[in-house]
Write an enzyme that holds these catalytic residues in place. Structure first.
Site, PDB file in Angstrom:
ATOM      1  N   CYS A   1       0.811  -1.220   0.000  1.00 15.60           N
ATOM      2  CA  CYS A   1       0.000   0.000   0.000  1.00 15.60           C
ATOM      3  C   CYS A   1       0.852   1.282   0.000  1.00 15.60           C
ATOM      4  O   CYS A   1       1.453   1.596  -1.004  1.00 15.60           O
ATOM      5  CB  CYS A   1      -1.004  -0.041   1.137  1.00 15.60           C
ATOM      6  SG  CYS A   1      -2.412   1.023   0.817  1.00 15.60           S
TER       7      CYS A   1
ATOM      8  N   HIS B   1      -3.489  -5.410   2.216  1.00 13.72           N
ATOM      9  CA  HIS B   1      -3.221  -5.594   3.640  1.00 13.72           C
ATOM     10  C   HIS B   1      -3.898  -6.892   4.055  1.00 13.72           C
ATOM     11  O   HIS B   1      -4.489  -7.583   3.243  1.00 13.72           O
ATOM     12  CB  HIS B   1      -3.858  -4.461   4.453  1.00 13.72           C
ATOM     13  CG  HIS B   1      -3.343  -3.105   4.164  1.00 13.72           C
ATOM     14  ND1 HIS B   1      -2.138  -2.648   4.635  1.00 13.72           N
ATOM     15  CD2 HIS B   1      -3.884  -2.075   3.488  1.00 13.72           C
ATOM     16  CE1 HIS B   1      -1.982  -1.392   4.261  1.00 13.72           C
ATOM     17  NE2 HIS B   1      -3.021  -1.015   3.554  1.00 13.72           N
TER      18      HIS B   1
HETATM   19  N1  GLN Z   1      -1.909   6.887   2.140  1.00 14.93           N
HETATM   20  C1  GLN Z   1      -2.067   6.033   1.013  1.00 14.93           C
HETATM   21  C2  GLN Z   1      -3.413   6.176   0.326  1.00 14.93           C
HETATM   22  O1  GLN Z   1      -4.399   6.537   0.926  1.00 14.93           O
HETATM   23  C3  GLN Z   1      -1.799   4.587   1.397  1.00 14.93           C
HETATM   24  C4  GLN Z   1      -2.742   4.057   2.429  1.00 14.93           C
HETATM   25  C5  GLN Z   1      -2.368   2.725   2.984  1.00 14.93           C
HETATM   26  O2  GLN Z   1      -1.188   2.368   3.109  1.00 14.93           O
HETATM   27  N2  GLN Z   1      -3.388   1.978   3.384  1.00 14.93           N
HETATM   28  O3  GLN Z   1      -3.521   5.950  -0.852  1.00 14.93           O
END
Ligand code: GLN
Length: 244
Positions: free
Chosen positions: A98, A194
């Site tokens: 992510c 995740h």
């Molecule tokens: N901040 C990033 C987004 O919103 C990644 C979020 C995350 O790692 N879940 O795209």
């Protein structure tokens, strides 16, 4: 050489900032699947500001983070960019999730500003309206089983012709439009999944372990493990979101 004579060192990068949704569970999974096979395994945590010697590492994990944390960590990442790039080009194994996945690319453009990425893979990410939040199921050519997980991101990632990690069977994936999820470049996997990813997808975990061992020791055969529980959990998610 017997696998019981082998050793893997995992580098966990910046768990003080990149640590969403139990991404640390990926470390526990890699460690345990090595230990069950008699392969020695060790993890070194590097927090922001720590010196990193990539020549000592066999697998690097970059977890997810909020936009704010990504903007902070990007400064540290740019300091290690050259060594990290050399590691990747030298077939070093990386699993980036992510926020960590987005940081592998050239940039992540958000409403609050531009976050410069590591440019390890020729991809880029732009924040667009709404967040893509749901369970997600993929078919990946790297493994036989479906890959399952959970996604929550505002950024949309564009691959510039790079190989995706999988085809989306349920969920949004890289951009909610292309039908693809994640990226594979050399021994790097970048993904929005995740969950944590690896306990839910033991074959992906073994793929990473295998690549890391082969880079270090040459061809290896990983012994099978009793994955009945993991497979049942995976199958349950597949049936719930794809088959029914
Ligand atoms: N901040 C990033 C987004 O919103 C990644 C979020 C995350 O790692 N879940 O795209």
């Amino acid at each position: 050489m017997e696998t019981t004579d082998m050793k893997i060192t995992i580098g966990h990068l910046y768990p003080d900032l990149l640590n969403l949704y139990g991404d640390r569970g990926n470390i526990a999974c890699m460690m345990q699947r090595c230990i069950w096979r008699g392969i020695a395994a060790d993890t070194i945590e590097f927090n922001t500001g720590d010196e990193i010697d990539f020549s000592k590492l066999d697998i690097v994990l970059l977890g997810g983070g909020s936009d704010r944390e990504q903007a902070i960590v990007c400064r540290n990442l740019l300091e290690i960019q050259e060594q990290f790039k050399e590691y990747v080009e030298n077939n070093g194994v990386v699993i980036a999730v992510c926020g960590g996945y987005q940081l592998l690319g050239k940039y992540y453009k958000t409403d609050a500003g531009m976050i410069e990425g590591l440019s390890l893979v020729d991809i880029y990410t732009e924040q667009e309206e709404g967040r893509l939040i749901d369970n997600i199921v993929l078919k990946s050519d790297l493994v036989d089983m479906p890959v399952v997980g959970f996604e929550n991101h505002g950024g949309r990632t564009y691959l510039n012709g790079n190989q995706p990690f999988g085809k989306v069977l349920y969920g949004s994936g890289n951009d909610g439009k292309s039908g693809y999820e994640g990226v594979v470049y050399k021994n790097v996997i970048g993904t929005y999944l995740h969950g944590p990813l690896l306990p839910k997808n033991p074959q992906v975990c073994d793929y990473l372990i295998q690549k890391a061992l082969e880079r270090k020791y040459g061809p290896v055969q990983l012994g099978p493990l009793d994955d009945r529980q993991e497979n049942a959990a995976n199958e349950y998610i597949y049936r719930r979101f794809v088959k029914e």
